[in-house]
Design a protein around this motif. Sequence first.
Motif, PDB file in Angstrom:
ATOM      1  N   LEU A   1     -29.222 106.611   8.149  1.00  0.00           N
ATOM      2  CA  LEU A   1     -28.154 106.508   7.158  1.00  0.00           C
ATOM      3  C   LEU A   1     -27.039 107.513   7.414  1.00  0.00           C
ATOM      4  O   LEU A   1     -25.857 107.188   7.326  1.00  0.00           O
ATOM      5  N   THR A   2     -27.421 108.732   7.751  1.00  0.00           N
ATOM      6  CA  THR A   2     -26.425 109.770   8.041  1.00  0.00           C
ATOM      7  C   THR A   2     -25.552 109.356   9.219  1.00  0.00           C
ATOM      8  O   THR A   2     -24.326 109.487   9.177  1.00  0.00           O
ATOM      9  N   ASN A   3     -26.176 108.842  10.278  1.00  0.00           N
ATOM     10  CA  ASN A   3     -25.415 108.408  11.452  1.00  0.00           C
ATOM     11  C   ASN A   3     -24.452 107.285  11.097  1.00  0.00           C
ATOM     12  O   ASN A   3     -23.300 107.283  11.540  1.00  0.00           O
ATOM     13  N   ALA A   4     -24.910 106.334  10.297  1.00  0.00           N
ATOM     14  CA  ALA A   4     -24.050 105.209   9.910  1.00  0.00           C
ATOM     15  C   ALA A   4     -22.844 105.703   9.107  1.00  0.00           C
ATOM     16  O   ALA A   4     -21.711 105.272   9.337  1.00  0.00           O
TER      17      ALA A   4
ATOM     18  N   SER B   1     -32.863  97.458   4.161  1.00  0.00           N
ATOM     19  CA  SER B   1     -33.841  96.504   3.639  1.00  0.00           C
ATOM     20  C   SER B   1     -35.242  97.028   3.888  1.00  0.00           C
ATOM     21  O   SER B   1     -35.511  97.650   4.919  1.00  0.00           O
ATOM     22  N   ILE B   2     -36.106  96.796   2.927  1.00  0.00           N
ATOM     23  CA  ILE B   2     -37.505  97.197   3.009  1.00  0.00           C
ATOM     24  C   ILE B   2     -38.323  95.939   2.759  1.00  0.00           C
ATOM     25  O   ILE B   2     -38.162  95.290   1.719  1.00  0.00           O
TER      26      ILE B   2
ATOM     27  N   ARG C   1     -41.669  97.126   6.987  1.00  0.00           N
ATOM     28  CA  ARG C   1     -40.560  97.278   7.921  1.00  0.00           C
ATOM     29  C   ARG C   1     -39.326  97.708   7.151  1.00  0.00           C
ATOM     30  O   ARG C   1     -38.978  97.117   6.123  1.00  0.00           O
ATOM     31  N   ILE C   2     -38.679  98.751   7.649  1.00  0.00           N
ATOM     32  CA  ILE C   2     -37.427  99.248   7.082  1.00  0.00           C
ATOM     33  C   ILE C   2     -36.335  99.007   8.109  1.00  0.00           C
ATOM     34  O   ILE C   2     -36.501  99.348   9.287  1.00  0.00           O
ATOM     35  N   THR C   3     -35.225  98.422   7.663  1.00  0.00           N
ATOM     36  CA  THR C   3     -34.106  98.157   8.562  1.00  0.00           C
ATOM     37  C   THR C   3     -32.840  98.756   7.959  1.00  0.00           C
ATOM     38  O   THR C   3     -32.570  98.576   6.771  1.00  0.00           O
ATOM     39  N   VAL C   4     -32.089  99.475   8.782  1.00  0.00           N
ATOM     40  CA  VAL C   4     -30.777  99.984   8.398  1.00  0.00           C
ATOM     41  C   VAL C   4     -29.776  99.347   9.356  1.00  0.00           C
ATOM     42  O   VAL C   4     -29.895  99.496  10.574  1.00  0.00           O
TER      43      VAL C   4
ATOM     44  N   THR D   1     -24.673  98.531  14.365  1.00  0.00           N
ATOM     45  CA  THR D   1     -25.937  99.123  14.811  1.00  0.00           C
ATOM     46  C   THR D   1     -27.059  98.692  13.869  1.00  0.00           C
ATOM     47  O   THR D   1     -26.849  98.580  12.668  1.00  0.00           O
ATOM     48  N   ARG D   2     -28.237  98.471  14.454  1.00  0.00           N
ATOM     49  CA  ARG D   2     -29.429  98.180  13.659  1.00  0.00           C
ATOM     50  C   ARG D   2     -30.532  99.125  14.097  1.00  0.00           C
ATOM     51  O   ARG D   2     -30.831  99.261  15.274  1.00  0.00           O
TER      52      ARG D   2
END
Length: 113
Positions: A14-17, A29-30, A43-46, A95-96
């Motif tokens: 999150l910080t990078n985004a 999403s979780i 699974r966690i997706t940012v 980015t994912r």
Amino acid sequence: MAHHPDRALLDEALTNAVKHADARRITVSIETLTDASGVDYGRITVEDDGKGFAIAPDDPAVAPGQKAARGLRNMRSRAARCGAELELASGAGGTRVRLKLPRRFPDSDAAAG
């Protein structure tokens, strides 16, 4: 209280985004999914719609002064310590960062080491 590596991974993604991607939208999403053998896993997706970056292979020859390379190594290391699988994808469209969680986390004190 110990800081689980999976939470540190989420924080870093999150910080990078926020700091580096110039993204207009960041989605977290979780999910609980079931693998081919019928076992549930988390699974966690940012994902962001930012400018992306080049992902170098996990190569120790990358110069230690490169912040992006160091951050990716840290994320990979944290994922390995907590038994998670880390998938990174990045390009011009964003980015994912996807983290497949283990069924059971290692002891938090051992994982923090």
